[in-house]
Motif scaffolding. Structure first.
Motif, PDB file in Angstrom:
ATOM      1  N   ALA A  55       0.679  -1.592  -0.047  1.00  0.00           N
ATOM      2  CA  ALA A  55      -0.129   0.160   0.216  1.00  0.00           C
ATOM      3  C   ALA A  55       0.300   0.833   0.121  1.00  0.00           C
ATOM      4  O   ALA A  55       2.308   1.288  -0.112  1.00  0.00           O
ATOM      5  CB  ALA A  55      -0.668  -0.284   1.539  1.00  0.00           C
ATOM      6  N   THR A 165      -6.969  -1.787   8.396  1.00  0.00           N
ATOM      7  CA  THR A 165      -7.377  -0.555   8.535  1.00  0.00           C
ATOM      8  C   THR A 165      -9.208  -0.295   8.813  1.00  0.00           C
ATOM      9  O   THR A 165     -10.142  -0.421   8.970  1.00  0.00           O
ATOM     10  CB  THR A 165      -7.590   0.286   6.959  1.00  0.00           C
ATOM     11  OG1 THR A 165      -7.020  -0.542   6.139  1.00  0.00           O
ATOM     12  CG2 THR A 165      -7.817   1.562   6.920  1.00  0.00           C
ATOM     13  N   TRP A 167     -11.144   3.814  10.075  1.00  0.00           N
ATOM     14  CA  TRP A 167     -10.508   5.760   9.598  1.00  0.00           C
ATOM     15  C   TRP A 167     -11.686   5.931  11.057  1.00  0.00           C
ATOM     16  O   TRP A 167     -12.932   4.858  11.663  1.00  0.00           O
ATOM     17  CB  TRP A 167     -11.019   5.908   8.141  1.00  0.00           C
ATOM     18  CG  TRP A 167     -10.404   5.829   7.382  1.00  0.00           C
ATOM     19  CD1 TRP A 167      -9.940   4.984   6.224  1.00  0.00           C
ATOM     20  CD2 TRP A 167      -8.907   6.885   7.131  1.00  0.00           C
ATOM     21  NE1 TRP A 167      -8.501   5.446   6.319  1.00  0.00           N
ATOM     22  CE2 TRP A 167      -8.070   6.694   6.179  1.00  0.00           C
ATOM     23  CE3 TRP A 167      -8.792   8.603   8.038  1.00  0.00           C
ATOM     24  CZ2 TRP A 167      -7.331   6.803   5.761  1.00  0.00           C
ATOM     25  CZ3 TRP A 167      -8.045   9.052   7.294  1.00  0.00           C
ATOM     26  CH2 TRP A 167      -6.466   8.024   6.617  1.00  0.00           C
ATOM     27  N   LEU A 170     -15.407   9.831  10.801  1.00  0.00           N
ATOM     28  CA  LEU A 170     -16.547  10.280   9.647  1.00  0.00           C
ATOM     29  C   LEU A 170     -17.399   9.410  10.095  1.00  0.00           C
ATOM     30  O   LEU A 170     -17.156   7.896  10.536  1.00  0.00           O
ATOM     31  CB  LEU A 170     -15.966   9.189   8.555  1.00  0.00           C
ATOM     32  CG  LEU A 170     -16.509   9.572   6.828  1.00  0.00           C
ATOM     33  CD1 LEU A 170     -16.199  11.780   6.903  1.00  0.00           C
ATOM     34  CD2 LEU A 170     -16.418   9.424   5.808  1.00  0.00           C
ATOM     35  N   ARG A 180      -6.493   7.207  12.028  1.00  0.00           N
ATOM     36  CA  ARG A 180      -6.592   6.065  10.839  1.00  0.00           C
ATOM     37  C   ARG A 180      -5.289   5.159  12.175  1.00  0.00           C
ATOM     38  O   ARG A 180      -4.443   5.688  12.487  1.00  0.00           O
ATOM     39  CB  ARG A 180      -5.912   6.490   9.426  1.00  0.00           C
ATOM     40  CG  ARG A 180      -5.744   4.564   8.695  1.00  0.00           C
ATOM     41  CD  ARG A 180      -5.582   4.207   7.615  1.00  0.00           C
ATOM     42  NE  ARG A 180      -4.514   4.633   7.303  1.00  0.00           N
ATOM     43  CZ  ARG A 180      -3.904   4.413   5.783  1.00  0.00           C
ATOM     44  NH1 ARG A 180      -4.770   3.759   5.164  1.00  0.00           N
ATOM     45  NH2 ARG A 180      -3.060   4.921   5.291  1.00  0.00           N
ATOM     46  N   VAL A 221     -11.568  -7.507   8.312  1.00  0.00           N
ATOM     47  CA  VAL A 221     -12.864  -6.630   7.277  1.00  0.00           C
ATOM     48  C   VAL A 221     -14.115  -7.793   6.675  1.00  0.00           C
ATOM     49  O   VAL A 221     -13.459  -8.578   6.193  1.00  0.00           O
ATOM     50  CB  VAL A 221     -12.482  -5.446   6.897  1.00  0.00           C
ATOM     51  CG1 VAL A 221     -11.886  -4.814   6.660  1.00  0.00           C
ATOM     52  CG2 VAL A 221     -10.921  -6.302   5.873  1.00  0.00           C
ATOM     53  N   PRO A 222     -14.287  -7.235   6.776  1.00  0.00           N
ATOM     54  CA  PRO A 222     -15.969  -8.561   5.776  1.00  0.00           C
ATOM     55  C   PRO A 222     -14.795  -8.502   4.413  1.00  0.00           C
ATOM     56  O   PRO A 222     -14.775  -6.922   3.955  1.00  0.00           O
ATOM     57  CB  PRO A 222     -17.194  -8.449   5.702  1.00  0.00           C
ATOM     58  CG  PRO A 222     -17.310  -6.494   6.219  1.00  0.00           C
ATOM     59  CD  PRO A 222     -15.952  -6.451   7.341  1.00  0.00           C
ATOM     60  N   ASP A 223     -15.409  -9.043   2.984  1.00  0.00           N
ATOM     61  CA  ASP A 223     -16.172  -8.972   1.803  1.00  0.00           C
ATOM     62  C   ASP A 223     -16.150  -7.899   1.219  1.00  0.00           C
ATOM     63  O   ASP A 223     -17.453  -7.491   2.348  1.00  0.00           O
ATOM     64  CB  ASP A 223     -15.806 -10.261   1.280  1.00  0.00           C
ATOM     65  CG  ASP A 223     -14.705 -11.475   1.434  1.00  0.00           C
ATOM     66  OD1 ASP A 223     -13.785 -10.669   1.740  1.00  0.00           O
ATOM     67  OD2 ASP A 223     -14.389 -12.270   1.493  1.00  0.00           O
ATOM     68  N   PRO A 224     -16.042  -6.909   0.170  1.00  0.00           N
ATOM     69  CA  PRO A 224     -17.048  -6.494  -0.147  1.00  0.00           C
ATOM     70  C   PRO A 224     -18.169  -6.919  -0.674  1.00  0.00           C
ATOM     71  O   PRO A 224     -17.848  -7.455  -1.643  1.00  0.00           O
ATOM     72  CB  PRO A 224     -16.188  -5.584  -1.474  1.00  0.00           C
ATOM     73  CG  PRO A 224     -14.856  -6.393  -1.637  1.00  0.00           C
ATOM     74  CD  PRO A 224     -14.463  -7.088  -0.020  1.00  0.00           C
ATOM     75  N   VAL A 225     -19.269  -6.532  -0.634  1.00  0.00           N
ATOM     76  CA  VAL A 225     -20.596  -6.625  -1.134  1.00  0.00           C
ATOM     77  C   VAL A 225     -20.725  -6.919  -2.290  1.00  0.00           C
ATOM     78  O   VAL A 225     -21.144  -5.326  -3.277  1.00  0.00           O
ATOM     79  CB  VAL A 225     -22.054  -6.120  -0.506  1.00  0.00           C
ATOM     80  CG1 VAL A 225     -23.412  -6.660  -0.203  1.00  0.00           C
ATOM     81  CG2 VAL A 225     -21.490  -5.740   0.725  1.00  0.00           C
ATOM     82  N   ARG A 226     -21.053  -7.685  -3.346  1.00  0.00           N
ATOM     83  CA  ARG A 226     -21.422  -7.902  -4.725  1.00  0.00           C
ATOM     84  C   ARG A 226     -22.797  -8.060  -4.324  1.00  0.00           C
ATOM     85  O   ARG A 226     -24.132  -8.809  -3.676  1.00  0.00           O
ATOM     86  CB  ARG A 226     -20.816  -9.640  -6.093  1.00  0.00           C
ATOM     87  CG  ARG A 226     -18.809  -9.022  -5.297  1.00  0.00           C
ATOM     88  CD  ARG A 226     -18.512 -10.525  -5.610  1.00  0.00           C
ATOM     89  NE  ARG A 226     -17.189 -10.553  -5.351  1.00  0.00           N
ATOM     90  CZ  ARG A 226     -16.627  -9.722  -5.992  1.00  0.00           C
ATOM     91  NH1 ARG A 226     -16.256  -9.172  -7.227  1.00  0.00           N
ATOM     92  NH2 ARG A 226     -15.631 -10.051  -5.421  1.00  0.00           N
ATOM     93  N   VAL A 227     -23.356  -6.771  -5.419  1.00  0.00           N
ATOM     94  CA  VAL A 227     -24.565  -7.042  -5.431  1.00  0.00           C
ATOM     95  C   VAL A 227     -24.841  -7.345  -7.148  1.00  0.00           C
ATOM     96  O   VAL A 227     -24.777  -6.695  -7.965  1.00  0.00           O
ATOM     97  CB  VAL A 227     -25.249  -4.701  -5.616  1.00  0.00           C
ATOM     98  CG1 VAL A 227     -26.534  -5.364  -5.602  1.00  0.00           C
ATOM     99  CG2 VAL A 227     -24.659  -4.719  -4.161  1.00  0.00           C
TER     100      VAL A 227
ATOM    101  N   TRP B 454     -19.039  -3.882  -6.838  1.00  0.00           N
ATOM    102  CA  TRP B 454     -19.988  -2.268  -5.934  1.00  0.00           C
ATOM    103  C   TRP B 454     -19.993  -2.487  -4.252  1.00  0.00           C
ATOM    104  O   TRP B 454     -18.977  -3.412  -4.460  1.00  0.00           O
ATOM    105  CB  TRP B 454     -21.218  -2.533  -5.977  1.00  0.00           C
ATOM    106  CG  TRP B 454     -21.878  -2.277  -7.058  1.00  0.00           C
ATOM    107  CD1 TRP B 454     -21.782  -2.802  -8.746  1.00  0.00           C
ATOM    108  CD2 TRP B 454     -21.978  -0.746  -7.487  1.00  0.00           C
ATOM    109  NE1 TRP B 454     -22.427  -1.825  -9.419  1.00  0.00           N
ATOM    110  CE2 TRP B 454     -22.767  -0.988  -8.692  1.00  0.00           C
ATOM    111  CE3 TRP B 454     -22.077   0.131  -6.555  1.00  0.00           C
ATOM    112  CZ2 TRP B 454     -23.120   0.582  -9.542  1.00  0.00           C
ATOM    113  CZ3 TRP B 454     -21.930   1.841  -7.535  1.00  0.00           C
ATOM    114  CH2 TRP B 454     -22.440   1.403  -8.893  1.00  0.00           C
ATOM    115  N   GLN B 455     -19.408  -1.943  -3.549  1.00  0.00           N
ATOM    116  CA  GLN B 455     -19.390  -2.046  -2.505  1.00  0.00           C
ATOM    117  C   GLN B 455     -20.286  -0.981  -1.395  1.00  0.00           C
ATOM    118  O   GLN B 455     -20.538   0.059  -2.002  1.00  0.00           O
ATOM    119  CB  GLN B 455     -18.693  -1.082  -1.594  1.00  0.00           C
ATOM    120  CG  GLN B 455     -17.611  -1.989  -0.683  1.00  0.00           C
ATOM    121  CD  GLN B 455     -15.860  -1.520  -0.152  1.00  0.00           C
ATOM    122  OE1 GLN B 455     -15.719  -1.044   0.632  1.00  0.00           O
ATOM    123  NE2 GLN B 455     -15.221  -1.300  -1.289  1.00  0.00           N
ATOM    124  N   ALA B 459     -19.380   5.046   6.345  1.00  0.00           N
ATOM    125  CA  ALA B 459     -19.510   5.889   6.324  1.00  0.00           C
ATOM    126  C   ALA B 459     -19.403   6.996   5.773  1.00  0.00           C
ATOM    127  O   ALA B 459     -18.685   7.108   4.483  1.00  0.00           O
ATOM    128  CB  ALA B 459     -18.524   5.972   7.552  1.00  0.00           C
TER     129      ALA B 459
END
Lengths: 229, 508
Positions: A55, A165, A167, A170, A180, A221-227, B454-455, B459
């Motif tokens: 990163a 990570t 933050w 926010l 962070r 962290v959970p996996d990004p949601v796939r829609v 998509w995510q 926040a």
């Protein structure tokens, strides 16, 4: 002639031995290089070493250590450098040389910079061949320069990854990004990874380890949601 | 005893040189002005037709010529571009003294070309062949008169002031050519409007009233020239050669016999206070060069280094027969002083400069940049990347308040070109921002770039409206920024402009 396939335990052992041999061979040149104080005890940069990161912030943090101690840094192949963030982490911009687009000559540029600066941060544009990496490593050892490779790199001395990570500051529709907390993991060969939680940066823009009483593991962290629409 | 004729000076003037570089990227008939400190430094012929003049304020210039293209002044780039002209002139006559980008002086090479006007014609022709069509030359006894003569010449032509005629030539010129506004204004008020009138004042009175500086200008005005032009020294002969008699075909004996030659080569350079950092090694077979290669050294070549290079070269590309001669040709030499520091300390900066020069030879002059932080509202406009070795012109001061800037901490990745993003509400409708800074619905899901999954939004904050440069139609920008954090912990800086979402930066 037949080739017996190595079972995983033996190949692991071999890799370990190889690393030991390398460490002994590179012996006298592997002097410690100033590392960012937030990383003390977690990772010590050594002259001639190759360190992998995944990163931007980790890469800049590694580069900041020697830079704070008065060394020159070269940054190769990073087009999207956040100059202001680099300054926040401690990189001294007046002693930084940036080659944003070396294209196919990036390896030559890294080699040329390694002759004169103490740390080169490189983001290779494509896969790196073993031979190229080995030749460059030999040059780095001779010159006593440190290479920080952002991305895939064959055979790193250590690999620093941002494992979690979070933050702070926010909310839903108000607030702003203030601080962070990251969980940094250092992997060194086959040894179990060492990790530490860091403010990167804290609300006062300093970079420091999270104090002991505050340490709460950053949740996985959970996996990004796939829609599927 | 014969009196030697006075040395004559020729000046070569390319008018509006700063504009030439700017014009390269535009149509040649475009009106262009180069600005320094908000004042016109130089302008193109098309702009001059519209009434733009040197020394005019930017606003006045724009009022006269609304379609004027403004370019910042870049003296370093101008000087670099002028090098081509200098080299061309140097090919025809040695000892060229560059005065400033666009102007250089030399001793008139009269005898070879058969006259001053003939020499000027040859030089003008050579420069025009480089594509610089507007070049004017002047010949006179002194530098000042020669420069004024060049300024009064027609394009591609020369004005020759005869020997001893500088005073008469200058007498009719206005006092403004002295380029000293304070003195010129005083002379005007004293009723002295021409150089001739100024020159007629007694020298002692001028010295009493105007001091040493005034006396100097008085001598200029009367045709005497206190400045002899300083010429560049031609480089000394530094090539070292070794003739092999009889010719040798084995590499080792050649390398062995070369040792003394290499020692002499290094010692000769040291005698001139120089070291060699790049060398060309040539080997002759049967009277022709059969092996030639350039070698560079990160520091400088010593004797052993040179012998090694010869050995490597002859092993890698063997000669076709016995080698008769080996030559060491220095390609790049540098003052020893730059390197001597390294004996006592790291000498880092000099070495870094050299390393950067080597990288620039790989990726081009503009390929290496020095980063810095400048003032601005968006993260991309706060980043300044200045070509290495050039002065940071046009960098906005970062210390001033920039209302509406994105609050710290700064993102670690700032995309050079923002890429299109998509942020939608709970019912998959694109989130919009109205003129009063309200949003149509709270963001629920986002896609930072095309192709990303998509995510869900964890926040967010915004919109932070920015209404930049509303006074300038071309540069005006009305945008609203958002900070968005996804459920995977990734944080993004996004911007909405005219209903389109863009990803500007990533806090990674």
């Amino acid at each position: 002639m037949s080739v017996t396939s190595l079972d995983p335990v033996r190949s692991e052992l071999l890799a370990e031995l190889q690393q030991k041999v390398e460490r002994i061979q590179s012996g006298p040149t592997a002097e410690p290089v100033a590392t960012h104080p937030a990383l003390s005890g977690l990772l010590q940069l050594r002259a001639g070493g190759v360190y992998g990161v995944d990163a931007a912030s980790a890469a800049l943090l590694l580069a900041a250590g020697p830079s704070l101690a008065g060394a020159w840094c070269g940054i190769v192949g990073v087009q999207d450098l956040g100059v202001e963030a680099a300054q926040t982490y401690g990189l001294q911009l007046e002693r930084t040389i940036v080659v944003p687009e070396p294209r196919e000559r990036w390896l030559e540029v890294v080699a040329a910079l390694a002759d004169v600066v103490d740390l080169v941060l490189v983001r290779p544009p494509g896969p790196v061949r073993q031979g190229e990496a080995a030749r460059l490593a030999a040059r780095l050892r001779k010159r006593g320069a440190v290479l920080v490779a952002w991305g895939e790199w064959p055979r790193c001395d250590a690999r620093l990854t941002v494992a979690g990570t979070r933050w702070e500051g926010l909310e839903q529709g108000h607030g702003r990004l203030k601080a962070r907390r990251v969980r940094l993991e250092v992997r060194r060969g086959a040894a179990p990874p060492r990790e530490r939680e860091l403010w990167l940066p804290a609300a006062d823009l300093a970079v420091r380890p999270v104090e002991a009483e505050q340490v709460r593991r950053v949740e996985a962290v959970p996996d990004p949601v796939r829609v599927v629409s | 005893m014969s009196v030697s004729p006075p040395l004559r000076t020729m000046t070569v003037w390319c008018p509006d040189w700063p504009v030439m570089a700017a014009l390269e990227e535009l149509r040649p008939d475009a009106p262009v002005a180069v600005l320094e400190n908000n004042v016109v430094l130089a302008c193109s012929p098309a702009a001059r037709v519209d009434g733009v003049r040197r020394g005019m304020r930017r606003r006045d210039a724009q009022a006269r010529c609304p379609e004027l293209v403004l370019a910042p002044s870049r003296p370093d780039a101008d000087a670099r571009a002028f090098d081509a002209v200098l080299e061309a002139v140097e090919e025809l006559s040695p000892g060229v003294a560059p005065l400033r980008p666009g102007l250089c002086a030399l001793r008139v090479p009269t005898r070879f070309y058969g006259g001053e006007a003939e020499a000027a014609a040859v030089i003008a022709e050579r420069i025009v062949s480089l594509g610089v069509w507007d070049v004017r030359l002047g010949v006179a006894d002194g530098l000042f008169a020669a420069e004024q003569a060049a300024r009064r010449a027609a394009p591609q032509d020369v004005v020759v002031v005869p020997t001893g005629g500088s005073g008469d030539f200058l007498a009719d010129l206005p006092v403004e050519v002295l380029d000293d506004p304070e003195l010129v204004s005083l002379l005007r008020r004293l009723g002295l409007s021409s150089l001739g009138a100024f020159a007629r004042l007694p020298q002692s009175d001028v010295h009493t009233r105007f001091g040493t500086h005034g006396a100097l200008l008085h001598r200029l005005a009367s045709g005497g020239d206190p400045h002899p032009i300083s010429r560049r020294q031609p480089p000394p002969e530094l090539v070292a050669a070794l003739a092999l008699e009889p010719p040798l075909s084995l590499v080792e004996p050649i390398a062995f016999s070369l040792r003394t030659t290499a020692e002499r080569f290094v010692a000769d350079l040291a005698g001139h206070g120089l070291v060699c950092t790049a060398v060309r090694i040539e080997a002759d077979v049967d009277g022709v060069v059969s092996s030639s290669r350039r070698w560079a050294h990160p520091r400088w070549f010593g004797t052993a280094d040179l012998v090694d290079r010869v050995r490597w070269q002859l092993t890698a590309q063997p000669a076709h027969g016995p080698v008769e001669a080996v030559r060491l040709v220095p390609e790049v030499v540098e003052p020893l002083g730059d390197h001597a520091d390294a004996l006592f300390g790291p000498g880092a900066d000099e070495q870094v400069e050299r390393g950067v020069a080597r990288v620039q030879s790989l990726v081009g002059h503009d390929g290496v940049v020095a980063p810095s932080v400048q003032g601005g509202r968006g993260p991309a406009s706060r980043r300044a990347l200045v070509t290495w070795g050039e002065r940071a012109d046009g960098v906005r001061p970062a210390a001033r308040p920039w209302p509406g800037q994105v609050p710290a901490p700064a993102p670690a990745t700032v995309y050079r070109e923002p890429f299109p993003a998509l942020v939608v509400g709970a019912e998959d409708q694109v989130v919009g921002v109205d003129g009063r800074g309200g949003i149509s619905c709270p963001p629920a899901r986002f896609r930072a770039q095309q192709g990303d999954p998509w995510q869900r939004v964890a926040a967010w904050a915004g919109p932070w409206p920015v209404d930049e440069q509303w006074w300038d139609e071309a540069a005006a920008r009305r945008v609203a920024r958002f900070q968005v954090v996804g459920v995977d912990g990734s944080a993004w800086l996004m911007v909405v402009e005219n209903g389109q979402w863009w990803t500007e930066a990533r806090y990674d």
